[in-house]
Each structure stands twice: as structure tokens, then as C-alpha cells.
Design a protein around this motif. Sequence first.
Motif, PDB file in Angstrom:
ATOM      1  N   VAL A  37       1.010  -0.965   0.406  1.00 18.64           N
ATOM      2  CA  VAL A  37       0.105   0.121  -0.355  1.00 18.64           C
ATOM      3  C   VAL A  37       1.235   1.403  -0.046  1.00 18.64           C
ATOM      4  N   PRO A  38       0.119   2.614  -0.473  1.00 19.84           N
ATOM      5  CA  PRO A  38       1.582   3.547  -0.442  1.00 19.84           C
ATOM      6  C   PRO A  38       2.015   4.103   0.636  1.00 19.84           C
ATOM      7  N   GLY A  39       3.244   3.796   1.253  1.00 15.45           N
ATOM      8  CA  GLY A  39       4.346   3.846   1.533  1.00 15.45           C
ATOM      9  C   GLY A  39       4.173   2.898   3.118  1.00 15.45           C
ATOM     10  N   GLY A  40       3.524   1.730   2.582  1.00 12.08           N
ATOM     11  CA  GLY A  40       3.793   0.209   3.988  1.00 12.08           C
ATOM     12  C   GLY A  40       3.402  -0.837   3.156  1.00 12.08           C
ATOM     13  N   THR A  41       3.291  -2.262   4.496  1.00 19.99           N
ATOM     14  CA  THR A  41       2.548  -3.253   3.049  1.00 19.99           C
ATOM     15  C   THR A  41       2.319  -3.698   4.515  1.00 19.99           C
ATOM     16  N   VAL A  42       0.739  -4.271   4.203  1.00 19.39           N
ATOM     17  CA  VAL A  42       0.152  -4.847   4.564  1.00 19.39           C
ATOM     18  C   VAL A  42       0.106  -6.888   4.975  1.00 19.39           C
ATOM     19  N   SER A  43       0.436  -7.588   5.775  1.00 20.46           N
ATOM     20  CA  SER A  43       0.470  -9.056   5.540  1.00 20.46           C
ATOM     21  C   SER A  43      -0.786  -9.775   6.506  1.00 20.46           C
ATOM     22  N   SER A  44      -0.455 -10.939   6.866  1.00 17.59           N
ATOM     23  CA  SER A  44      -0.994 -11.850   7.828  1.00 17.59           C
ATOM     24  C   SER A  44      -0.263 -11.460   9.402  1.00 17.59           C
TER      25      SER A  44
END
Length: 180
Positions: free
Chosen positions: A58-65
Amino acid sequence: MSANNNNSTLKSYVDSATGAVQNAAGGLFGSTGDEAQGKVKQQKAEAEHDASHAAVKVPGGTVSSSGVARDDPDRSAGSWNQTAGSAKEFLGGVVGNESLKQAGREQNRSGQEQEARGQINDFTSGVGDRVSGAVGGAVAGLTGDRSKQDQYQAQHDAGKTQQRGAELDIQKQAEARDRS
């Protein structure tokens, strides 16, 4: 997220090997029940492995489980410099201004280097947090300190997400270079 519910790459490898052995033993000894259970365990391990590597940029970062991690500032600044440099290079080519075109090339190249530094920082920081989180969590587990164990698990999870985000960007860039 507790360690029992967390998707683990290592656990997926162990479960896959266990499933393969159970499947082979079932086939060897004619036990269709063991053979089927082994196949199910292998499929579950494959799904867990995939989930442990799943992450979304995502803009400016990462999302995971495992959680959410912010990108190193050099990653977004480098990306912006590449875009601005490409625009200058294009504009310089359109209007015939060689110095603007060259300045754009240099800004683009500088942005690529800046983004790569940010990716390396995120990757190494993520690996470091995963390792220290895992080790700290193990020690806290031995001493029975549940609060510390949860803190170390959170550190591990954040590191894993940060590492996966850098890996995604690096892989995407490598695929783009291969296509061109």
C-alpha cells in the motif's frame, strides 16, 4: 497474534515433510486413511506456506497476515525522484533541451539508488526484527513471561511484514526489468 495462530514458513515445511512421510507410509502399507491424511496435511502446509508469504503493498507500507509495516522514507522519496526524473527527461526530449533531459536521467538514476537503499534497510531491519523477536520470544517462553513473549511475537511479526514488503518491491522491479 499468538504464535499458535501465526502463519509460519518453518511450520509449513515441517508439516509438508510430515504429510509426505505419512502419505508414503500409507501407500507403502496399504492404509488409504493414512495416505489421505498425509495428502491433506501436505495441502494444508502448502496453504500455510503461501499465507506466510502473502503481503500487499500500500502507499507507504505493507500489510500482511502478520501485521502492518511502514516503508523506509527513502523508498517513497526514491520512487518520487524516479517519476520526476522521468518527467524531466521526457520534457527535455520533447522541447529539445539536452540539459533538462540529462538532469532528468540523473534524477531518475539517483531515485533508483535511493529507493534501493530504502529497500535494503527495510529488508535487513525486517530480518533483524524477525530473528530477535523469535529468540526473545523463545527465551520469554522458557521463563514463562507471557507479556514479553507477546511483545517479541509482535516484533517478529512486524519484521516479517517489513521484509515481505521489500521482497515484493524487489521482485516487481526484477520482473519489470525482465520484460523490458
